[in-house]
Design an enzyme around this catalytic site. Structure first.
Site, PDB file in Angstrom:
ATOM      1  N   TYR B 122     -13.851   7.916  -5.881  1.00 27.04           N
ATOM      2  CA  TYR B 122     -13.442   8.822  -4.806  1.00 27.04           C
ATOM      3  C   TYR B 122     -11.963   9.191  -4.953  1.00 27.04           C
ATOM      4  O   TYR B 122     -11.599  10.333  -5.128  1.00 27.04           O
ATOM      5  CB  TYR B 122     -13.662   8.185  -3.420  1.00 27.04           C
ATOM      6  CG  TYR B 122     -15.101   7.992  -2.990  1.00 27.04           C
ATOM      7  CD1 TYR B 122     -16.167   8.433  -3.769  1.00 27.04           C
ATOM      8  CD2 TYR B 122     -15.401   7.356  -1.784  1.00 27.04           C
ATOM      9  CE1 TYR B 122     -17.492   8.247  -3.360  1.00 27.04           C
ATOM     10  CE2 TYR B 122     -16.722   7.175  -1.369  1.00 27.04           C
ATOM     11  CZ  TYR B 122     -17.761   7.615  -2.158  1.00 27.04           C
ATOM     12  OH  TYR B 122     -19.046   7.432  -1.741  1.00 27.04           O
ATOM     13  N   SER B 123     -11.078   8.182  -4.885  1.00 28.09           N
ATOM     14  CA  SER B 123      -9.632   8.459  -4.857  1.00 28.09           C
ATOM     15  C   SER B 123      -9.145   9.050  -6.176  1.00 28.09           C
ATOM     16  O   SER B 123      -9.685   8.762  -7.235  1.00 28.09           O
ATOM     17  CB  SER B 123      -8.861   7.166  -4.595  1.00 28.09           C
ATOM     18  OG  SER B 123      -9.345   6.541  -3.437  1.00 28.09           O
ATOM     19  N   GLU B 239     -26.140  -2.409  10.467  1.00 23.83           N
ATOM     20  CA  GLU B 239     -25.429  -3.132  11.510  1.00 23.83           C
ATOM     21  C   GLU B 239     -23.938  -3.002  11.212  1.00 23.83           C
ATOM     22  O   GLU B 239     -23.488  -3.292  10.115  1.00 23.83           O
ATOM     23  CB  GLU B 239     -25.905  -4.586  11.486  1.00 23.83           C
ATOM     24  CG  GLU B 239     -25.406  -5.452  12.594  1.00 23.83           C
ATOM     25  CD  GLU B 239     -24.084  -6.079  12.275  1.00 23.83           C
ATOM     26  OE1 GLU B 239     -23.237  -6.074  13.160  1.00 23.83           O
ATOM     27  OE2 GLU B 239     -23.896  -6.555  11.142  1.00 23.83           O
TER      28      GLU B 239
HETATM   29  C1  LIG Z   1      -7.552  -3.004  -3.662  1.00 23.28           C
HETATM   30  C2  LIG Z   1      -7.956  -1.563  -3.596  1.00 23.28           C
HETATM   31  C3  LIG Z   1      -9.195  -1.178  -4.068  1.00 23.28           C
HETATM   32  C4  LIG Z   1      -9.565   0.171  -4.039  1.00 23.28           C
HETATM   33  N1  LIG Z   1     -10.779   0.530  -4.561  1.00 23.28           N
HETATM   34  C5  LIG Z   1     -11.126   1.826  -4.584  1.00 23.28           C
HETATM   35  C6  LIG Z   1     -12.342   2.253  -5.208  1.00 23.28           C
HETATM   36  O1  LIG Z   1     -13.111   1.422  -5.699  1.00 23.28           O
HETATM   37  N2  LIG Z   1     -12.620   3.565  -5.261  1.00 23.28           N
HETATM   38  C7  LIG Z   1     -11.801   4.497  -4.713  1.00 23.28           C
HETATM   39  O2  LIG Z   1     -12.122   5.662  -4.777  1.00 23.28           O
HETATM   40  N3  LIG Z   1     -10.634   4.153  -4.130  1.00 23.28           N
HETATM   41  C8  LIG Z   1     -10.278   2.847  -4.065  1.00 23.28           C
HETATM   42  N4  LIG Z   1      -9.081   2.474  -3.485  1.00 23.28           N
HETATM   43  C9  LIG Z   1      -8.182   3.522  -3.000  1.00 23.28           C
HETATM   44  C10 LIG Z   1      -8.122   3.630  -1.493  1.00 23.28           C
HETATM   45  O3  LIG Z   1      -9.294   4.213  -0.988  1.00 23.28           O
HETATM   46  C11 LIG Z   1      -6.885   4.467  -1.164  1.00 23.28           C
HETATM   47  O4  LIG Z   1      -5.776   3.722  -1.600  1.00 23.28           O
HETATM   48  C12 LIG Z   1      -6.733   4.767   0.298  1.00 23.28           C
HETATM   49  O5  LIG Z   1      -7.710   5.680   0.726  1.00 23.28           O
HETATM   50  C13 LIG Z   1      -5.338   5.347   0.588  1.00 23.28           C
HETATM   51  O6  LIG Z   1      -5.031   6.400  -0.278  1.00 23.28           O
HETATM   52  P1  LIG Z   1      -3.668   6.413  -1.109  1.00 23.28           P
HETATM   53  O7  LIG Z   1      -3.528   5.097  -1.769  1.00 23.28           O
HETATM   54  O8  LIG Z   1      -3.689   7.609  -1.956  1.00 23.28           O
HETATM   55  O9  LIG Z   1      -2.543   6.508  -0.045  1.00 23.28           O
HETATM   56  P2  LIG Z   1      -2.064   7.839   0.710  1.00 23.28           P
HETATM   57  O10 LIG Z   1      -3.236   8.501   1.313  1.00 23.28           O
HETATM   58  O11 LIG Z   1      -1.199   8.636  -0.159  1.00 23.28           O
HETATM   59  O12 LIG Z   1      -1.217   7.193   1.836  1.00 23.28           O
HETATM   60  C14 LIG Z   1       0.108   6.694   1.635  1.00 23.28           C
HETATM   61  C15 LIG Z   1       0.649   6.214   2.955  1.00 23.28           C
HETATM   62  O13 LIG Z   1       0.667   7.286   3.869  1.00 23.28           O
HETATM   63  C16 LIG Z   1      -0.067   6.978   5.021  1.00 23.28           C
HETATM   64  N5  LIG Z   1      -0.791   8.159   5.462  1.00 23.28           N
HETATM   65  C17 LIG Z   1      -1.565   8.999   4.757  1.00 23.28           C
HETATM   66  N6  LIG Z   1      -2.061   9.954   5.510  1.00 23.28           N
HETATM   67  C18 LIG Z   1      -1.600   9.728   6.752  1.00 23.28           C
HETATM   68  C19 LIG Z   1      -1.750  10.368   7.991  1.00 23.28           C
HETATM   69  N7  LIG Z   1      -2.503  11.443   8.150  1.00 23.28           N
HETATM   70  N8  LIG Z   1      -1.121   9.835   9.055  1.00 23.28           N
HETATM   71  C20 LIG Z   1      -0.359   8.721   8.942  1.00 23.28           C
HETATM   72  N9  LIG Z   1      -0.172   8.093   7.803  1.00 23.28           N
HETATM   73  C21 LIG Z   1      -0.784   8.587   6.722  1.00 23.28           C
HETATM   74  C22 LIG Z   1      -1.028   5.893   4.619  1.00 23.28           C
HETATM   75  O14 LIG Z   1      -1.346   5.071   5.717  1.00 23.28           O
HETATM   76  C23 LIG Z   1      -0.226   5.135   3.580  1.00 23.28           C
HETATM   77  O15 LIG Z   1       0.575   4.205   4.206  1.00 23.28           O
HETATM   78  C24 LIG Z   1      -8.685   1.137  -3.520  1.00 23.28           C
HETATM   79  C25 LIG Z   1      -7.439   0.744  -3.016  1.00 23.28           C
HETATM   80  C26 LIG Z   1      -7.070  -0.583  -3.062  1.00 23.28           C
HETATM   81  C27 LIG Z   1      -5.716  -0.975  -2.572  1.00 23.28           C
END
Ligand SMILES: Cc1cc2nc3c(=O)[nH]c(=O)nc-3n(C[C@H](O)[C@H](O)[C@H](O)COP(=O)(O)OP(=O)(O)OC[C@H]3O[C@@H](n4cnc5c(N)ncnc54)[C@H](O)[C@@H]3O)c2cc1C
Lengths: 378, 386
Positions: B122-123, B239
């Site tokens: 996804y990410s 659930e």
């Molecule tokens: C251990 C781990 C495993 C993971 N495994 C997977 C996986 O298997 N597959 C996958 O697809 N992804 C995975 N992820 C990714 C995870 O889904 C993303 O890290 C998460 O959705 C946040 O996205 P980002 O890291 O790009 O942070 P960003 O979205 O860039 O956010 C950065 C900061 O900004 C804040 N922020 C962002 N938008 C807003 C808003 N609208 N309002 C306020 N604050 C905001 C966030 O809270 C964060 O603090 C994993 C992440 C981790 C840490």
């Protein structure tokens, strides 16, 4: 498993809410708060007729015979409306009499409580402010068929309007020596003084007892004929803490709803302020906290009727969580409104004052967390 | 209110308990052949995929049965019911709900048997919280989609045999989530490369995944083209009370209390210190609140109401508790708190230090606390989107 309200309880909620919206909107509540009596006799009569005052009174004594979960519904709504009335004393006295009174005593007191004729309050805390039910400086000495009471009670809810007090006192040594005596407010030697409360909708007073004479059968005795004792007073304390926590749920929701509404209407920097995360995130956090102490309270209320052994720990969890969370909610409810929230006319301040009253009464967060540590953790 | 189970539910709980008495030894005895035996017996019992319909091999369980089973399992710290982590958690449910009969036949039995791992693409480097803005391209070319782009933070990518992947099949579409399609992609596809990323604890559980003209057959599309977003939104009558997490947090708190019992602060047992007692009581209270919140959600689910955004309440609690329990574990150690595992002087082999660095999946992986707060503020309180 059903951790929710029944249809009847939902109907009760909407009826209570409807009455309060119609008969005691905030303008009226404010007027009553500022009155000398601190409650409205006309509305008191109305809620007696609606059955609120007899909610917990057994049907055989003229009440509805309902339980704690039903009471939660009522108190959440009176809390939301900041309804100024001596309802708390009625609730606690009813519980004290139902749990500890002989059939004869129940017959003597309960019907008049349910009718709203007698206004009871519980007088237990003293100058030393010790919450341990065994620590009572007020003395009761037997003289013939009478009991003579000497002492001073503080933080007595709605003391000035009360017609009767349930006074906790020490009659003899040991935990069994704690008695709960029913004392008419107009008995010789009783002096009642109003103590200005931080929340005008929650009157407090001082009750001084100087050689007050009551018949010995005015102390609550169970069917077994044994005195109520410290355990009964301790349990009454749990009832009190749970009751004001139920009002805190409603009041916190009321405060929260005010800010949410304002955040959807007030614009700054070309945008609704509810779009700013400095506003919306605290509102989300408040919601999380309210739902959480609500869940704790609901379970505690259920325990008070159905699982008494678990009640103390769960009441304490609910009161402790609520005290801290509502404190924050009260402050934020003012702050997030800006200056308008800081005015006398705006209702946010009323919730702020309730939060301060409620955190101090019937055990602080520290007190209750220590009990949780004792009962549930260590 | 009524916290009693129906006779059938009570019987079910009894059945679960006696089954566990028979098949689940104490934690110290779970080596050797145990994992294999466990996998076999829980599969035969249909506890794997317990919520899934029976005709695909699941257990057809009610929401209440799921909750009872989860609670019993987590109270005994039972091992997971299968090792195919993501397959069992969401890929399987998504295939059951949106997949073709052929896809169900192809994938569901393997997931139930935990034959191999799935991973989730996804990410992307430029999109995380705002997932609907994803850019990885999928271009239709005859019987194939040709995928070009990059995914990141893909947990288990190195070990997985298949990936559930979201790609953009339509550019410029508004709202942007309507141009997204879901594909099921073999990890050994030509043009797909995996580059592990080391996390702050030094492990490499997640990775970058590069797609360079990867050809994915159209029959591997899950659901319709342009309807991939719905697939991410959760599936089946699962659930969702979060009650299962409660038992895990309780175990951590128990361990923390034991730590407080043996540690001293200024020469006195930590457990006698008023601040320590208050912190432990607060943790206990918040974990209990999660449990009762969960029971309220469960009641609503049992009545057939949907429970969605409210689950963010317990997610927020869980995220904070995971961090704070670990931090307090370190605080109770005084100067020893600075030592990680690897010497005899470290407390509990560095357990709390490891915990204090190990909350990434709960706190960030499933949507950050800020995002959870937005969900509550916007979907429950009706405040404007930011
Ligand atoms: C251990 C781990 C495993 C993971 N495994 C997977 C996986 O298997 N597959 C996958 O697809 N992804 C995975 N992820 C990714 C995870 O889904 C993303 O890290 C998460 O959705 C946040 O996205 P980002 O890291 O790009 O942070 P960003 O979205 O860039 O956010 C950065 C900061 O900004 C804040 N922020 C962002 N938008 C807003 C808003 N609208 N309002 C306020 N604050 C905001 C966030 O809270 C964060 O603090 C994993 C992440 C981790 C840490």
């Amino acid at each position: 498993m059903n951790f929710g309200f029944t249809q009847e309880q939902q109907i009760l909620r909407s009826e209570v809410r409807k009455y309060l919206e119609e008969r005691c909107p905030m303008e009226d509540a404010r007027r009553i708060m500022e009155s000398a009596e601190g409650y409205c006799p006309e509305r008191w009569k109305e809620i007696a007729e609606l059955g609120w005052l007899g909610l917990l009174v057994p049907e055989s004594y003229g009440g509805a015979g309902l339980g704690w979960v039903d009471l939660v519904v009522l108190l959440e709504e009176t809390g939301r409306a900041l309804f100024p009335s001596p309802l708390l004393g009625t609730v606690l006295a009813t519980l004290a009499i139902v749990e500890n009174g002989s059939p004869e005593q129940q017959q003597r007191y309960l019907p008049r409580i349910a009718e709203g004729t007698d206004l009871f309050s519980v007088a237990w805390l003293e100058r030393a402010d010790v919450l341990d039910p065994e620590v009572q400086a007020t003395r009761a000495v037997r003289e013939g068929d009478d009991l003579v009471l000497d002492g001073e009670k503080l933080f007595v809810t709605d003391a000035v309007s009360a017609s009767h007090f349930i006074v906790s006192c020490r009659e003899s040594e040991g935990p069994e020596g704690i008695a709960l005596a029913v004392v008419p407010a107009d008995a010789a030697g009783v002096t009642v003084t109003n103590l200005p409360s931080i929340d005008a909708s929650k009157r407090l007073g001082k009750v001084s007892l100087a050689g007050v004479r009551v018949p010995a059968d005015a102390t609550l005795q169970g069917a077994s004929g044994r005195p109520a004792g410290a355990a009964a007073l301790g349990r009454l304390f749990d009832h009190a803490a749970a009751a004001i926590t139920a009002e805190m749920v409603g009041a916190a929701e009321g405060a929260h709803a005010m800010v949410v509404e304002y955040a959807k209407a007030r614009r700054q920097f070309g945008s609704l302020i509810g779009r700013f995360q400095g506003v919306k995130h605290p509102l989300a956090e408040m919601y999380v906290d309210i739902e959480s102490f609500k869940s704790l309270l609901y379970y505690a209320a259920w325990c008070l009727d159905e699982a008494p052994d678990e009640a103390a720990e769960h009441v304490s969890m609910a009161k402790a969580y609520a005290s801290d969370a509502f404190t924050r909610i009260g402050i934020d409810a003012v702050e997030l409104h800006g200056a308008i929230g800081y005015t006398w006319e705006y209702d946010a301040q009323l919730y702020l004052k309730r939060s301060k009253w409620a955190k101090a009464m019937f055990g602080s967060a520290d007190h209750h967390y220590e009990r949780v540590a004792e009962l549930g953790v260590v | 209110m009524d916290f009693n189970l129906t006779p059938e539910e009570e019987a079910f709980r009894g059945d679960v308990r006696s089954f566990l008495d028979e098949h689940l030894p104490p934690e110290s005895d779970r080596g050797g052949m145990f994992p294999l035996r466990w996998a076999k017996v829980v599969r035969e019992k249909r506890w794997v995929g317990f919520s899934w319909p029976r005709d695909v091999g699941g257990g057809g369980a009610t929401v209440m049965q799921q909750a009872i089973l989860k609670e019993e399992l987590s109270q005994r710290a039972a091992p997971p019911l299968g090792t195919c982590i993501m397959g069992l958690a969401w890929v399987g449910p998504a295939i059951i709900q949106h997949g073709t009969e052929e896809q169900k036949r192809q994938f569901i039995p393997d997931i139930l048997d935990s034959k191999y791992q799935w991973c989730t693409g996804y990410s992307e480097p430029a999109v995380g919280s705002d997932l609907a803005a994803l850019q990885c391209r999928g271009v239709r070319d005859g019987d194939h989609y040709v995928v070009t782009g990059q995914k990141i933070w893909t947990s288990l990518a190195e070990w997985a045999k298949w990936m559930i992947l979201l790609v953009r099949t339509e550019v410029g579409r508004e709202p942007k989530h309507e141009g997204i399609t879901c594909l099921l992609v073999p990890m050994d596809s030509p043009g797909l490369t995996v580059k592990p990323i080391r996390d702050l604890a030094g492990h490499s559980f997640f990775a970058e995944v590069f797609f360079d003209g990867v050809r994915v057959p159209v029959e591997n599309r899950l659901g319709e083209e342009g309807k991939g977003w719905q697939i991410t939104l959760g599936a089946l009558a699962n659930e969702r009370s979060g009650i299962a997490e409660v038992a895990g947090l309780r175990r951590r708190l128990d361990r923390l209390r034991e730590l407080a019992r043996v540690r001293t602060l200024d020469g006195r047992p930590a457990l006698e210190d008023a601040r320590v007692r208050r912190r432990l009581a607060e943790f206990h209270t918040r974990i209990s609140a999660m449990r009762f919140n969960g029971l309220r959600f469960l009641t609503r689910q049992v009545k057939g109401e949907s429970v969605g955004s409210e689950t963010s309440i317990n997610k927020l609690h869980a995220a904070r508790l995971e961090q704070q329990l670990a931090e307090f574990g370190i605080e109770l150690q005084g100067s020893y708190g600075a030592l990680t595992g690897g010497s005899d002087e470290a407390v509990a082999g560095g357990h709390w230090q490891k915990q204090a660095l190990g909350w990434g999946t709960t706190v960030i992986g499933g949507g950050t606390p800020n995002v959870q707060k937005n969900i509550i503020a916007e979907r429950i309180l009706g405040l404007p989107h930011d």
